[in-house]
Design a protein around this motif. Structure first.
Motif, short mmCIF file in Angstrom:
data_model
loop_
_atom_site.label_atom_id
_atom_site.label_comp_id
_atom_site.label_asym_id
_atom_site.label_seq_id
_atom_site.Cartn_x
_atom_site.Cartn_y
_atom_site.Cartn_z
N PRO A 165 0.84 -1.21 0.00
CA PRO A 165 0.00 0.00 0.00
C PRO A 165 0.87 1.25 0.00
CG PRO A 165 0.07 -0.94 2.19
CD PRO A 165 0.81 -1.89 1.31
N PRO A 166 0.29 2.39 -0.37
CA PRO A 166 1.07 3.64 -0.32
C PRO A 166 1.51 3.95 1.10
CG PRO A 166 -0.94 3.91 -1.62
CD PRO A 166 -1.06 2.59 -0.93
N SER A 167 2.68 4.57 1.21
CA SER A 167 3.19 4.93 2.53
C SER A 167 2.29 6.00 3.16
CB SER A 167 4.62 5.46 2.42
OG SER A 167 5.47 4.47 1.87
N GLU A 168 2.10 5.91 4.48
CA GLU A 168 1.27 6.88 5.17
C GLU A 168 1.78 7.01 6.61
OE1 GLU A 168 -2.65 5.37 4.90
OE2 GLU A 168 -2.29 3.63 6.17
N SER A 169 1.34 8.09 7.28
CA SER A 169 1.75 8.33 8.66
C SER A 169 0.83 7.58 9.62
CB SER A 169 1.72 9.83 8.96
OG SER A 169 0.40 10.34 8.79
N ASP A 170 1.31 7.37 10.83
CA ASP A 170 0.54 6.71 11.88
C ASP A 170 0.86 7.42 13.19
OD1 ASP A 170 -0.57 3.40 12.32
OD2 ASP A 170 -0.34 4.84 13.96
N LEU A 171 -0.13 8.20 13.68
CA LEU A 171 0.12 9.02 14.87
C LEU A 171 0.40 8.18 16.10
CD1 LEU A 171 -2.61 11.79 14.40
CD2 LEU A 171 -0.16 11.92 13.91
N LEU A 172 -0.34 7.04 16.24
CA LEU A 172 -0.15 6.20 17.41
C LEU A 172 1.27 5.67 17.49
CD1 LEU A 172 -1.25 4.69 19.89
CD2 LEU A 172 -1.97 2.85 18.32
N LEU A 173 1.78 5.15 16.37
CA LEU A 173 3.13 4.59 16.36
C LEU A 173 4.19 5.67 16.57
CD1 LEU A 173 2.89 2.05 13.39
CD2 LEU A 173 2.45 1.66 15.83
N SER A 174 3.96 6.85 16.00
CA SER A 174 4.94 7.93 16.14
C SER A 174 4.99 8.45 17.56
CB SER A 174 4.61 9.06 15.17
OG SER A 174 4.73 8.61 13.83
N TYR A 175 3.79 8.66 18.20
CA TYR A 175 3.77 9.15 19.57
C TYR A 175 4.33 8.11 20.54
CZ TYR A 175 0.95 13.18 18.19
OH TYR A 175 0.52 14.34 17.61
N SER A 176 4.18 6.83 20.19
CA SER A 176 4.65 5.78 21.09
C SER A 176 6.17 5.77 21.19
CB SER A 176 4.16 4.41 20.61
OG SER A 176 2.75 4.36 20.63
N THR A 177 6.87 6.22 20.15
CA THR A 177 8.34 6.21 20.16
C THR A 177 8.92 7.61 20.21
OG1 THR A 177 8.31 6.15 17.73
CG2 THR A 177 8.47 4.04 18.88
N GLY A 178 8.09 8.64 20.20
CA GLY A 178 8.59 10.00 20.28
C GLY A 178 9.12 10.55 18.99
N THR A 179 8.86 9.91 17.86
CA THR A 179 9.31 10.45 16.58
C THR A 179 8.30 11.47 16.07
OG1 THR A 179 10.11 9.83 14.40
CG2 THR A 179 8.16 8.68 15.19
N ARG A 180 8.62 12.17 15.03
CA ARG A 180 7.75 13.24 14.54
C ARG A 180 6.42 12.66 14.02
NH1 ARG A 180 11.61 12.56 10.46
NH2 ARG A 180 10.70 12.24 8.38
N PRO A 181 5.34 13.36 14.18
CA PRO A 181 4.02 12.81 13.84
C PRO A 181 3.81 12.57 12.36
CG PRO A 181 3.82 14.74 15.29
CD PRO A 181 5.25 14.66 14.87
N ASP A 182 4.47 13.36 11.51
CA ASP A 182 4.24 13.22 10.07
C ASP A 182 5.19 12.21 9.41
OD1 ASP A 182 6.18 16.06 8.80
OD2 ASP A 182 6.52 14.68 10.48
N ARG A 183 5.88 11.46 10.21
CA ARG A 183 6.82 10.48 9.64
C ARG A 183 6.03 9.36 8.96
NH1 ARG A 183 12.08 7.99 12.86
NH2 ARG A 183 13.26 7.40 10.97
N LEU A 184 6.41 9.02 7.74
CA LEU A 184 5.68 8.04 6.94
C LEU A 184 6.18 6.63 7.21
CD1 LEU A 184 5.52 9.92 3.52
CD2 LEU A 184 3.79 9.85 5.31
#
Length: 598
Positions: A165-184
């Motif tokens: 599938p096309p790459s997309e962001s995931d807020l839950l995964l990003s917040y869980s590790t402290g990375t930026r929210p818009d990371r694909l």
């Protein structure tokens, strides 16, 4: 007036000749060099960009393959699928302790599959009827409905095969590790089945897009290139910030193997390089504006044009100087040679030094020619006479009555003892020896013929002397076609036998030949008493006279040996040959001859 006009004419001819020649050479070399440089630089640029494209493609394919292997391992883990089925079928009826135990078992199984592999950031197991279980950046249960995912229907249609599938962001995964929210995140999804091939759920394996496509994001090229990656369905997987309606369809150019395209959106001509990923079906495309490729090449070639212009000016100046320096002495020599007749053959050419080596040598050669003319004719007649003497003396030496007497006496003794086979062999050898030395078609023979003759000669002597005489021949095969004066090796052997047999037996004669890159040598040794100091000094004195005066001594039958061989080699090679005679430290004589490899 005529002389002045003639000088100007010679100078103009020399000027135009040298200038035209230099310009033709300079322009030809410049054209060839420029063309080769253009082709080489264009080829190197193409190979460099294609290599960058292949490197990007290989790196992305490796990243996706690691993710794909993880998803396949999930499909084939029966224990994981059993635990998954038990967890979701009993989750509603489990108490807190049972949930913790079941989720711990799920985590252990997923971690054993994922391991410490940082190429997989998240594994999500979706149940087809309710939520999902996650392990990675976020670990635990999520009440996510799989059928609400945009890729659900496409993944189910793949029937267990990988869907990208096309790459997309995931807020839950990003917040869980402290990375930026818009990371694909880049994902691979596939259906997994139970033992009866009934769909149980969907596994999604995820990785950061900037890691999966890191080589595409930072290709490490000195050129300003654009990188596009298309998935196996022909959709643009990278970059995602491009508007499909405003992006040129480079994939069609790759499918038609087009090397350059006209970008209808930018209006620029672009070179296209592509590489396909065999395992996942993705296509990597690298594009570059043609001007970026050609401008450095033309900038380099512009410098070559300036060098060419400077070279043309230098050619004219050099040609003018050469014609000016050569015209006067050449005119002087022309006038001298034009007025020369038979009565004036001793008149010298008086001309001051021109400080040009070739012209001064030519002047000196003209003056020396008159003096050498008579000497050359006399020396030529003497050389012819001595060559005939050498051939005749060599023939007489080989057929001397002493050798024939000893040979016939040996045959008679062998006949009395009934040695018919030995008599036959000796007669054959003597026949071949007499035939070889009586043949005077040409003064040279190959080394192979000489060695065959020496072998017959020594064989006859061995029959005569028996075990008292031994010999060896060790010559490299590549020397056998060398041409050298006829009978010269046999004369060395005969001389060795003559003086060696004066000592007590056993006697040994050795012939050894070695060829290097530019020279060859043949050495004849014996174990006799060697040369006396007086004999060596006498021989060296005669050789010095020949080398200094260039006049050859008259050859006598008694003095045939060493001096005959030296004279024959001198007539053939002048001074460019090897001739070394001496006594070895261990005793015995050693004679070495050699020359240049032609």
């Amino acid at each position: 007036m005529m002389k002045s006009k003639s000088n100007r004419s010679i100078q103009k001819i020399l000027l135009s000749t040298y200038l035209n020649l230099m310009l033709v050479i300079l322009l030809s070399v410049s054209f060839v060099f420029t063309a080769m440089e253009y082709v080489t630089m264009r080829k190197n640029t193409t190979e460099s960009l294609q290599q960058i494209c292949d490197t990007i493609s290989q790196d992305v394919e490796n990243q996706l393959e690691l993710m794909n292997i993880t998803s396949v391992n999930v499909l084939y883990s029966t224990q994981l699928k059993d635990t998954f089925a038990s967890y979701f079928s009993r989750r509603g009826s489990m108490d807190g302790q049972e949930k913790v135990s079941a989720e711990s078992s799920m985590n252990n199984l997923l971690y054993s599959i994922r391991g410490a592999n940082s190429n997989v950031r998240q594994i999500i197991l979706y149940d087809l009827e309710e939520g999902c279980y996650c392990m990675g950046n976020y670990t635990g249960y999520q009440n996510t409905r799989v059928w609400e995912k945009s890729w659900y229907e496409d993944t189910m249609a793949m029937d267990g095969h990988a869907f990208y599938p096309p790459s997309e962001s995931d807020l839950l995964l990003s917040y869980s590790t402290g990375t930026r929210p818009d990371r694909l995140y880049t994902s691979i999804c596939r259906v997994f089945f139970d033992n009866f091939h009934r769909p149980m759920g969907i596994v999604e394996v995820m990785q950061y897009q900037d890691i999966a496509f890191s080589q595409a994001i930072e290709p490490g090229s000195s050129y300003e290139i654009q990188v596009y990656i298309y998935d196996n369905l022909g959709n643009l997987a990278y970059p995602l910030d491009q508007d499909p309606g405003q992006t040129f369809d480079y994939l069609r150019a790759a499918d038609t193997h087009t090397e350059s395209v006209q970008n209808s959106f930018t209006g620029s001509r672009e070179y296209v390089y592509y590489s396909r990923m065999a395992k996942c079906g993705f296509t990597t495309i690298v594009t570059i504006d043609r001007r970026q490729v050609l401008i450095p090449i033309f900038r380099y070639l512009s410098g070559m044009l300036l060098i060419l212009l400077i070279g043309c000016v230098c050619c004219y100046f050099i040609a003018w100087k050469l014609s000016l320096r050569l015209s006067a002495p050449l005119t002087h020599m022309y006038d001298y040679l034009n007025d020369l007749d038979f009565q004036d053959k001793w008149k010298r050419l008086h001309m001051p030094d021109s400080h040009i080596v070739e012209i001064d040598k030519l002047r000196d050669s003209v003056n020396e020619f008159q003096e050498r003319q008579i000497h050359s004719l006399q020396a030529l007649m003497l050389l012819k006479e001595q060559e005939l003497q050498a051939q005749m003396l060599a023939l007489q030496s080989q057929t001397n009555p002493h050798f024939l007497y000893n040979a016939l006496a040996t045959i008679n003794a062998m006949a009395e003892e009934g040695m018919t086979e030995g008599i036959s062999q000796m007669c054959l050898d003597m026949t071949e020896i007499l035939r070889y030395i009586s043949s005077n078609k040409r003064p040279l023979s190959t080394l192979e013929e000489e060695l065959e003759h020496c072998d017959r000669y020594l064989n006859c002597l061995k029959i005569r002397f028996g075990s008292s005489l031994s010999y060896s021949i060790d010559v490299e095969d590549k020397m056998l076609e060398l041409e050298l004066p006829k009978l010269s090796i046999q004369l060395l052997v005969e001389n060795a036998v003559k003086y060696t047999t004066k000592a007590a037996p056993p006697w040994h004669i050795s012939i050894r030949g070695v060829q290097g890159e530019s020279t060859w040598i043949i050495e004849v040794r014996d174990n006799g008493p060697g040369f006396s100091p007086e004999a060596l000094e006498n021989l060296q004195e005669k050789i010095r006279e020949v080398n200094i005066h260039g006049l050859l001594p008259r050859l006598e039958l008694d003095g045939l040996g060493m001096m005959n061989i030296y004279v024959r080699y001198y007539m053939l090679y002048k001074t460019a040959f090897i001739f070394d005679v001496g006594t070895m430290p261990s005793g015995g004589a050693s004679v070495t001859i050699g020359g240049k490899v032609i």
